[in-house]
Design a protein around this motif. Structure first.
Motif, PDB file in Angstrom:
ATOM      1  N   GLY A  88       0.824  -1.203   0.000  1.00 18.17           N
ATOM      2  CA  GLY A  88       0.000   0.000   0.000  1.00 18.17           C
ATOM      3  C   GLY A  88       0.849   1.239   0.000  1.00 18.17           C
ATOM      4  N   ASP A  89       2.030   1.141  -0.643  1.00 21.12           N
ATOM      5  CA  ASP A  89       3.014   2.223  -0.589  1.00 21.12           C
ATOM      6  C   ASP A  89       3.441   2.577  -2.010  1.00 21.12           C
ATOM      7  OD1 ASP A  89       4.881   4.027   0.212  1.00 21.12           O
ATOM      8  OD2 ASP A  89       6.216   2.592   1.204  1.00 21.12           O
ATOM      9  N   LYS A  90       3.825   3.841  -2.213  1.00 24.17           N
ATOM     10  CA  LYS A  90       4.347   4.264  -3.516  1.00 24.17           C
ATOM     11  C   LYS A  90       5.869   4.236  -3.543  1.00 24.17           C
ATOM     12  CE  LYS A  90       0.513   7.245  -4.968  1.00 24.17           C
ATOM     13  NZ  LYS A  90       0.146   8.590  -5.469  1.00 24.17           N
ATOM     14  N   LYS A  91       6.461   4.022  -2.394  1.00 18.60           N
ATOM     15  CA  LYS A  91       7.910   4.058  -2.308  1.00 18.60           C
ATOM     16  C   LYS A  91       8.519   2.728  -2.734  1.00 18.60           C
ATOM     17  CE  LYS A  91      11.774   5.112   0.786  1.00 18.60           C
ATOM     18  NZ  LYS A  91      12.364   5.994  -0.239  1.00 18.60           N
ATOM     19  N   ILE A  92       9.413   2.790  -3.734  1.00 17.41           N
ATOM     20  CA  ILE A  92      10.146   1.607  -4.187  1.00 17.41           C
ATOM     21  C   ILE A  92      11.412   1.504  -3.349  1.00 17.41           C
ATOM     22  CG2 ILE A  92      11.231   0.456  -6.138  1.00 17.41           C
ATOM     23  CD1 ILE A  92       8.329   0.996  -6.696  1.00 17.41           C
ATOM     24  N   SER A  93      11.559   0.412  -2.616  1.00 13.12           N
ATOM     25  CA  SER A  93      12.721   0.280  -1.725  1.00 13.12           C
ATOM     26  C   SER A  93      13.905  -0.373  -2.442  1.00 13.12           C
ATOM     27  CB  SER A  93      12.348  -0.548  -0.497  1.00 13.12           C
ATOM     28  OG  SER A  93      12.205  -1.906  -0.839  1.00 13.12           O
ATOM     29  N   VAL A  94      15.116  -0.065  -1.944  1.00 13.45           N
ATOM     30  CA  VAL A  94      16.323  -0.691  -2.465  1.00 13.45           C
ATOM     31  C   VAL A  94      16.273  -2.195  -2.226  1.00 13.45           C
ATOM     32  CG1 VAL A  94      18.834  -0.849  -2.227  1.00 13.45           C
ATOM     33  CG2 VAL A  94      17.711   1.387  -2.203  1.00 13.45           C
ATOM     34  N   ASP A  95      15.695  -2.597  -1.082  1.00 14.18           N
ATOM     35  CA  ASP A  95      15.592  -4.023  -0.767  1.00 14.18           C
ATOM     36  C   ASP A  95      14.748  -4.763  -1.802  1.00 14.18           C
ATOM     37  OD1 ASP A  95      17.161  -3.706   1.448  1.00 14.18           O
ATOM     38  OD2 ASP A  95      15.473  -3.566   2.864  1.00 14.18           O
ATOM     39  N   ASP A  96      13.632  -4.127  -2.215  1.00 11.55           N
ATOM     40  CA  ASP A  96      12.783  -4.751  -3.235  1.00 11.55           C
ATOM     41  C   ASP A  96      13.544  -4.908  -4.545  1.00 11.55           C
ATOM     42  OD1 ASP A  96      10.594  -4.962  -1.555  1.00 11.55           O
ATOM     43  OD2 ASP A  96       9.765  -3.024  -2.145  1.00 11.55           O
ATOM     44  N   ILE A  97      14.295  -3.879  -4.898  1.00 16.42           N
ATOM     45  CA  ILE A  97      15.075  -3.934  -6.142  1.00 16.42           C
ATOM     46  C   ILE A  97      16.146  -5.017  -6.038  1.00 16.42           C
ATOM     47  CG2 ILE A  97      16.710  -2.666  -7.593  1.00 16.42           C
ATOM     48  CD1 ILE A  97      15.125  -0.130  -6.966  1.00 16.42           C
ATOM     49  N   THR A  98      16.807  -5.081  -4.900  1.00 12.94           N
ATOM     50  CA  THR A  98      17.867  -6.075  -4.704  1.00 12.94           C
ATOM     51  C   THR A  98      17.316  -7.490  -4.808  1.00 12.94           C
ATOM     52  OG1 THR A  98      19.073  -4.551  -3.263  1.00 12.94           O
ATOM     53  CG2 THR A  98      19.658  -6.881  -3.125  1.00 12.94           C
ATOM     54  N   LEU A  99      16.149  -7.716  -4.196  1.00  8.37           N
ATOM     55  CA  LEU A  99      15.531  -9.037  -4.257  1.00  8.37           C
ATOM     56  C   LEU A  99      15.125  -9.376  -5.694  1.00  8.37           C
ATOM     57  CD1 LEU A  99      14.759 -11.445  -2.564  1.00  8.37           C
ATOM     58  CD2 LEU A  99      12.552 -10.371  -2.077  1.00  8.37           C
ATOM     59  N   GLY A 100      14.632  -8.360  -6.409  1.00  5.48           N
ATOM     60  CA  GLY A 100      14.266  -8.571  -7.804  1.00  5.48           C
ATOM     61  C   GLY A 100      15.473  -8.929  -8.660  1.00  5.48           C
ATOM     62  N   ILE A 101      16.611  -8.293  -8.372  1.00  2.10           N
ATOM     63  CA  ILE A 101      17.848  -8.599  -9.110  1.00  2.10           C
ATOM     64  C   ILE A 101      18.295 -10.026  -8.833  1.00  2.10           C
ATOM     65  CG2 ILE A 101      20.305  -8.033  -9.287  1.00  2.10           C
ATOM     66  CD1 ILE A 101      19.512  -5.094  -8.793  1.00  2.10           C
ATOM     67  N   LYS A 102      18.189 -10.443  -7.575  1.00  2.00           N
ATOM     68  CA  LYS A 102      18.551 -11.818  -7.216  1.00  2.00           C
ATOM     69  C   LYS A 102      17.714 -12.814  -8.011  1.00  2.00           C
ATOM     70  CE  LYS A 102      20.228 -11.108  -2.465  1.00  2.00           C
ATOM     71  NZ  LYS A 102      19.982 -11.375  -1.034  1.00  2.00           N
ATOM     72  N   LYS A 103      16.418 -12.522  -8.145  1.00  2.00           N
ATOM     73  CA  LYS A 103      15.532 -13.409  -8.895  1.00  2.00           C
ATOM     74  C   LYS A 103      15.966 -13.490 -10.365  1.00  2.00           C
ATOM     75  CE  LYS A 103      11.133 -12.678  -8.443  1.00  2.00           C
ATOM     76  NZ  LYS A 103      10.651 -14.067  -8.423  1.00  2.00           N
ATOM     77  N   GLU A 104      16.329 -12.352 -10.964  1.00  2.00           N
ATOM     78  CA  GLU A 104      16.757 -12.336 -12.351  1.00  2.00           C
ATOM     79  C   GLU A 104      18.058 -13.112 -12.548  1.00  2.00           C
ATOM     80  OE1 GLU A 104      15.365 -11.104 -15.364  1.00  2.00           O
ATOM     81  OE2 GLU A 104      13.685 -11.275 -13.964  1.00  2.00           O
ATOM     82  N   LEU A 105      19.001 -12.906 -11.629  1.00  2.00           N
ATOM     83  CA  LEU A 105      20.282 -13.596 -11.752  1.00  2.00           C
ATOM     84  C   LEU A 105      20.099 -15.101 -11.578  1.00  2.00           C
ATOM     85  CD1 LEU A 105      22.615 -11.158  -9.782  1.00  2.00           C
ATOM     86  CD2 LEU A 105      22.495 -11.495 -12.257  1.00  2.00           C
ATOM     87  N   LYS A 106      19.179 -15.487 -10.695  1.00  2.00           N
ATOM     88  CA  LYS A 106      18.932 -16.909 -10.462  1.00  2.00           C
ATOM     89  C   LYS A 106      18.401 -17.574 -11.727  1.00  2.00           C
ATOM     90  CE  LYS A 106      16.814 -20.070  -7.137  1.00  2.00           C
ATOM     91  NZ  LYS A 106      15.945 -20.186  -5.928  1.00  2.00           N
ATOM     92  N   LYS A 107      17.591 -16.846 -12.503  1.00  2.00           N
ATOM     93  CA  LYS A 107      17.069 -17.403 -13.746  1.00  2.00           C
ATOM     94  C   LYS A 107      18.205 -17.707 -14.732  1.00  2.00           C
ATOM     95  CE  LYS A 107      13.997 -14.178 -14.772  1.00  2.00           C
ATOM     96  NZ  LYS A 107      12.896 -13.467 -15.469  1.00  2.00           N
ATOM     97  N   GLU A 108      19.282 -16.934 -14.631  1.00  3.57           N
ATOM     98  CA  GLU A 108      20.440 -17.137 -15.500  1.00  3.57           C
ATOM     99  C   GLU A 108      21.491 -18.055 -14.897  1.00  3.57           C
ATOM    100  OE1 GLU A 108      22.036 -13.350 -16.632  1.00  3.57           O
ATOM    101  OE2 GLU A 108      20.078 -12.482 -17.084  1.00  3.57           O
ATOM    102  N   GLY A 109      21.143 -18.606 -13.729  1.00  3.07           N
ATOM    103  CA  GLY A 109      22.095 -19.496 -13.055  1.00  3.07           C
ATOM    104  C   GLY A 109      23.217 -18.761 -12.378  1.00  3.07           C
ATOM    105  N   LYS A 110      22.991 -17.502 -12.021  1.00  2.00           N
ATOM    106  CA  LYS A 110      24.026 -16.682 -11.376  1.00  2.00           C
ATOM    107  C   LYS A 110      23.577 -16.297  -9.974  1.00  2.00           C
ATOM    108  CE  LYS A 110      25.340 -14.581 -15.809  1.00  2.00           C
ATOM    109  NZ  LYS A 110      25.425 -13.311 -16.565  1.00  2.00           N
ATOM    110  N   THR A 111      24.544 -15.814  -9.197  1.00  2.00           N
ATOM    111  CA  THR A 111      24.245 -15.303  -7.850  1.00  2.00           C
ATOM    112  C   THR A 111      24.885 -13.943  -7.703  1.00  2.00           C
ATOM    113  OG1 THR A 111      26.228 -16.374  -6.952  1.00  2.00           O
ATOM    114  CG2 THR A 111      24.160 -17.598  -6.838  1.00  2.00           C
ATOM    115  N   MET A 112      24.394 -13.192  -6.730  1.00  2.00           N
ATOM    116  CA  MET A 112      24.955 -11.853  -6.478  1.00  2.00           C
ATOM    117  C   MET A 112      26.278 -11.977  -5.720  1.00  2.00           C
ATOM    118  SD  MET A 112      21.602  -9.557  -5.538  1.00  2.00           S
ATOM    119  CE  MET A 112      22.603  -8.086  -5.265  1.00  2.00           C
TER     120      MET A 112
END
Length: 477
Positions: free
Chosen positions: A453-477
Motif C-alpha cells: 500500500g506504498d508508492k515508495k520503491i525500496s532498495v531491498d525490493d530492487i535487490t531481491l528482484g535482481i537476485k531473482k533475475e540472476l537466479k534465472k540465469e544461473g548466477k548469484t549476487m
C-alpha cells in the motif's frame, strides 16, 4: 470532443454511402454485360441449330448490344468514392473492372451470378463455358477464371488469349494481393481455378478500411505494438549509428529506387540481422521502427511455420509473404536460427531438400520490397548464405553502466517514488543486467510496493528482484 466524434462519424457514413452509390452503378453495368453476353451466347446456340435468316439478324443485334455493354462502363471522373479512387489509382481498364466486380459480387450481391446456373438441357448439366463451382455452404455461384474469360471474351479465342495476361502473377491484382486464385490441382486445367477477392479488399470496398490479418494457421504472424517512443530506446552509440541506416532507408528507400532510378541496380527491400543476448532491445527496436514510420510490424511465429514435412515450411512462409506484399510491413523473424540456421552437408534426401528450402528463403527475402529483420542470440548461428545477402548486421550488446542508468531512470512509473539518484547509480554500476531484465526487476519491485500500500520503491525490493533475475540465469549476487 463529442462534436468532433460526431463529425468524424458523419464523414465516415457519408463516405460509405458515396461508395455504395458508386458500387451500385458499377454493379448495374456488370449485370448489363452479363445479360448481353448470355443473349449473345444463346443466339449463337439458336443460330447453330436453325441457321435461318431471322436468327442471323438476331445474332447481329445481340452482338451490337454486347459491344455497347462492354464499352458502356460508368464514368467515374470526379467521383471520389473509395472504389472510384481505387480504379483511378490503378488506372483499371474496363476488362479489369469487370474482373474485379466478378470477384466481389459473391460477397455483396451473390444472386447476380445465378444466371450462370442455367442448365444445358441436352446434357442435363450446367454449361461448361460458364465455368464456376458451388461452395460447401455458399448457395451461390463461385466464379472461376473460366467464368471471367467467358464474360470478357465469349468464344472469341483471339481475345481469350489476350486476356490470359490478367491472370499472371505480376498483374497488379495478384502482385498486390487484391485477388487470389485457388488452383484446381489434380492436373485439371488452370482456368478452372476459383477466383476470389481477398478479405482485406472485401472490407476495403465495403467499410473503407483494410482489415488487419488475424493470427491463425493461414497467417502465422502476430502484429507487434509498443507504447514506447524512439527516444526511449537505449543502445550504445555504435548500435544507434547502424540503426540510423535502417531509419534512413525507411524514409528514403522508395525515392532511391524510383526517383533516382536505382531499381535496376540494387535489390528491393532492406534485410538486417539483429543479434545479441535476450533482453537487449531487438524486438523493441523492430516495433519502434514500425511506430516511427507508421508501418505494421509482424513477428512470424516459427513454431507454426517450420515443418518436418517437405514443402510445408515454404507453404507456411508463403502465406505471410503473400499477405505482406506491397503493404510496407516490417517482417520480424525472432529466434531466426530455427529457420535461417546453419545446415549440414548433404548426406541424404532430407539434407538435399534443406538446401532447396534455403534457396527458396533466399529468393523470397531478396524479392520482398520491405524491411525484414532476423533476430538471433548468436550471429554465428545464422547460415552464411543469408548473412552474405544482409544489408546490415547489428549487435545488441548488454548495456554498459551509462546505458543501464538511463534505463533505470526511465523505467519506474511516474506514480511511484523510486530510490534516490545515488542508490540507483550504485545499482546500475554493480549489476550488469540487460534492459529486459531491468524491466522485470522494476515490475517486481513496483508490485511489492503496491502490495504494501506504498508508492515508495525500496532498495531491498530492487535487490531481491535482481537476485531473482540472476537466479534465472544461473548466477548469484
Amino acid at each position: 470532443m463529442e462534436t468532433e466524434n460526431n463529425i468524424t462519424t458523419n464523414s465516415t457514413v457519408n463516405a460509405l454511402n458515396s461508395n455504395a452509390v458508386t458500387l451500385t452503378k458499377e454493379l448495374n453495368w456488370f449485370v448489363e454485360v452479363i445479360n448481353a453476353r448470355l443473349r449473345d451466347f444463346f443466339s449463337d446456340e439458336i443460330l447453330s441449330a436453325t441457321a435461318d435468316t431471322p436468327s442471323v439478324a438476331a445474332k447481329t443485334e445481340s452482338s451490337n448490344t454486347l459491344d455497347h455493354a462492354l464499352t458502356n462502363a460508368p464514368d467515374l471522373t470526379g467521383d471520389h468514392s473509395i472504389y472510384s479512387d481505387f480504379v483511378a489509382y490503378y488506372q483499371l481498364t474496363t476488362d479489369e473492372r469487370l474482373l474485379l466486380m466478378l470477384a466481389l459480387v459473391p460477397y455483396v450481391q451473390p444472386h447476380l451470378l445465378d444466371a450462370f446456373f442455367a442448365i444445358n438441357k441436352p446434357l442435363g448439366r450446367g454449361y461448361t463455358e460458364f465455368g464456376g463451382v458451388k461452395g460447401n455452404r455458399h448457395g451461390g455461384f463461385i466464379p472461376t477464371i473460366e467464368t471471367a474469360l467467358f464474360l470478357l471474351s465469349g468464344n472469341d479465342l483471339g481475345n481469350r488469349f489476350k486476356l490470359y495476361q490478367l491472370f499472371e502473377p505480376d498483374h497488379v491484382f495478384f502482385a498486390h494481393n487484391i485477388l487470389q486464385i485457388d488452383p484446381a490441382g489434380n492436373n485439371e486445367p488452370f482456368y478452372c481455378s476459383t477466383l476470389t477477392i481477398t478479405e482485406e479488399y472485401i472490407d476495403f470496398f465495403t467499410t473503407g478500411k483494410l482489415r488487419k490479418p488475424q493470427f491463425s494457421p493461414d497467417f502465422p504472424a502476430k502484429r507487434l505494438t509498443t507504447g514506447m517512443e524512439w527516444s526511449d530506446l537505449v543502445v550504445d552509440e555504435f548500435t544507434m549509428e547502424q540503426l540510423d541506416e535502417i531509419r534512413v532507408w525507411l524514409q528514403y528507400g522508395q525515392t532511391l529506387h524510383t526517383d533516382w532510378g536505382m531499381a535496376k541496380k540494387i535489390k528491393p527491400g532492406f534485410k538486417a540481422l539483429f543479434h545479441g543476448s535476450p533482453g537487449t532491445g531487438k524486438t523493441l527496436t523492430a516495433m519502434l521502427l514500425g511506430k516511427l514510420f507508421k508501418l505494421d510490424v509482424y513477428r512470424i511465429d516459427l513454431s507454426m511455420v517450420v515443418s518436418k514435412y517437405i514443402g510445408e515450411t515454404e507453404k507456411n512462409l508463403e502465406k505471410v509473404f503473400k499477405k505482406a506484399e506491397n503493404k510496407g510491413w516490417i517482417l520480424f523473424f525472432d529466434e531466426a536460427d530455427a529457420l535461417f540456421g546453419k545446415r549440414t552437408g548433404i548426406s541424404d534426401a532430407n539434407d538435399k531438400y534443406a538446401n532447396q528450402e534455403i534457396a527458396y528463403l533466399l529468393q523470397r527475402l531478396e524479392d520482398y520490397p520491405g524491411l525484414v529483420i532476423l533476430a538471433s542470440n548468436m550471429r554465428n548461428n545464422v547460415d552464411e548464405a543469408f548473412t552474405r545477402r544482409l544489408n546490415a548486421i547489428i549487435h545488441f550488446q548488454k548495456p554498459q553502466m551509462r546505458e543501464r542508468l538511463r534505463i533505470w531512470d526511465s523505467a519506474f512509473s511516474a506514480q511511484s517514488n523510486p530510490p534516490d539518484k545515488n542508490n540507483m547509480q550504485q545499482i546500475a554500476h554493480q549489476h550488469e543486467l540487460s534492459g529486459g531484465s531491468i524491466m522485470n526487476v522494476v515490475q517486481y519491485a513496483s508490485l511489492m510496493a503496491l502490495n504494501r500500500g506504498d508508492k515508495k520503491i525500496s532498495v531491498d525490493d530492487i535487490t531481491l528482484g535482481i537476485k531473482k533475475e540472476l537466479k534465472k540465469e544461473g548466477k548469484t549476487m
